[in-house]
Design a protein around this motif. Sequence first.
Motif, PDB file in Angstrom:
ATOM      1  N   ALA A 267       0.856  -1.184   0.000  1.00  0.00           N
ATOM      2  CA  ALA A 267       0.000   0.000   0.000  1.00  0.00           C
ATOM      3  C   ALA A 267       0.897   1.241   0.000  1.00  0.00           C
ATOM      4  O   ALA A 267       2.066   1.181   0.359  1.00  0.00           O
TER       5      ALA A 267
ATOM      6  N   GLU B 156       2.502  -4.269 -15.539  1.00  0.00           N
ATOM      7  CA  GLU B 156       1.219  -3.773 -15.036  1.00  0.00           C
ATOM      8  C   GLU B 156       0.822  -2.582 -15.893  1.00  0.00           C
ATOM      9  O   GLU B 156       1.632  -1.709 -16.175  1.00  0.00           O
TER      10      GLU B 156
ATOM     11  N   TRP C 288      -4.353 -11.780 -12.259  1.00  0.00           N
ATOM     12  CA  TRP C 288      -4.185 -10.332 -12.106  1.00  0.00           C
ATOM     13  C   TRP C 288      -4.446  -9.693 -13.474  1.00  0.00           C
ATOM     14  O   TRP C 288      -3.523  -9.441 -14.241  1.00  0.00           O
TER      15      TRP C 288
ATOM     16  N   TYR D  77      -1.628 -16.391   3.560  1.00  0.00           N
ATOM     17  CA  TYR D  77      -2.685 -15.413   3.299  1.00  0.00           C
ATOM     18  C   TYR D  77      -3.997 -15.786   4.001  1.00  0.00           C
ATOM     19  O   TYR D  77      -4.350 -16.963   4.115  1.00  0.00           O
TER      20      TYR D  77
ATOM     21  N   LYS E 131      -3.163 -10.140   4.370  1.00  0.00           N
ATOM     22  CA  LYS E 131      -4.284 -10.123   3.438  1.00  0.00           C
ATOM     23  C   LYS E 131      -3.706 -10.162   2.019  1.00  0.00           C
ATOM     24  O   LYS E 131      -2.592  -9.700   1.776  1.00  0.00           O
ATOM     25  N   ARG E 132      -4.467 -10.690   1.078  1.00  0.00           N
ATOM     26  CA  ARG E 132      -3.948 -10.903  -0.269  1.00  0.00           C
ATOM     27  C   ARG E 132      -3.545  -9.590  -0.958  1.00  0.00           C
ATOM     28  O   ARG E 132      -2.646  -9.572  -1.798  1.00  0.00           O
ATOM     29  N   ASP E 133      -4.160  -8.471  -0.584  1.00  0.00           N
ATOM     30  CA  ASP E 133      -3.806  -7.202  -1.227  1.00  0.00           C
ATOM     31  C   ASP E 133      -2.575  -6.551  -0.588  1.00  0.00           C
ATOM     32  O   ASP E 133      -2.154  -5.472  -0.997  1.00  0.00           O
TER      33      ASP E 133
ATOM     34  N   ASP F   1      -1.850  -5.062   2.312  1.00  0.00           N
ATOM     35  CA  ASP F   1      -1.954  -3.739   2.925  1.00  0.00           C
ATOM     36  C   ASP F   1      -1.116  -3.701   4.198  1.00  0.00           C
ATOM     37  O   ASP F   1      -0.240  -4.552   4.408  1.00  0.00           O
TER      38      ASP F   1
END
Length: 284
Positions: free
Chosen positions: A59, A104, A125, A245, A273-275, A277
């Motif tokens: 993040a 990306e 993704w 995760y 968490k998978r994102d 953060d």
Amino acid sequence: MQALKSLLILILPIILATSCSSDGIDVDTVNIVDSTALPSDKTDWWKPQVGVSFDWDLADLEDKDQFDADVVDVDAFTTTKEQVAALHAQGKKVIAYLSVGTIENDRPDVHLLPKAVVGKVYDEWPDEKWLDIRRIDQLKPWLNSRFNMIIQKGFDAIEPDNLDSYSNETGFPISESDTRKYCDFLITMAHKNGLGIGQKNVPELAPEFSAKFDWALTEDAFDQGWQQDMQVFITKDKPVFAVEYTDMMSQKAFSTNVCPKAKSLRFDAIIKKRDLDKWTGRCQ
């Protein structure tokens, strides 16, 4: 006519700098670093030892962020030179997260990649596409730009993501042998520029590359049952950062099942968490 030529000379670089990627995505070239060459004049780099603790936060960092871990892995693009310096001031080593196997679509260096090396969408993704890692000559300007940015920001190491293209539908006939050649290239590139570099997943490479990479980072290794494959890093006094995760196991299962095994293997294990953060669960 001479005035027209002079005008073209003035505006052509602006046109080129504001061009679009092969997918028509506008790119911001302000943060693009010279991609022509790397210093490649270093003979030493950060070599962590077993026992250091790890945290992973992709993040956007904030100035108030504090980390308990010795090593912090953050995004290479969104993290500033000043934030890297602030983490160093806290006594942290700082790893730059960097995809080396995909692009990306929101990164500002998309235009540095020829169309011929951009393959299929990465199913898990959908904002990323696989790259043809066999074409190192075509990837070099893009890689040089990314490495120059990391060097200028003062990072200690890179986390090279998406090394597993040989086991995915990329649009290219990439083999495990191709990946080994690419890993050798990346390791040499990092070390010659004073950067540590870790092995991200791909446990089948560990017997050979534990002698070359400086540390290892795993995802879901305990959940999938291949954690033992990475123990070879520990025998070389190189840390293994094991990340599980919350979408695959509960915090209780992590504490009850993973933490005792990780302690026995001498891995530093966390649950995220998978994102990825700011939240991190640790073994007690």
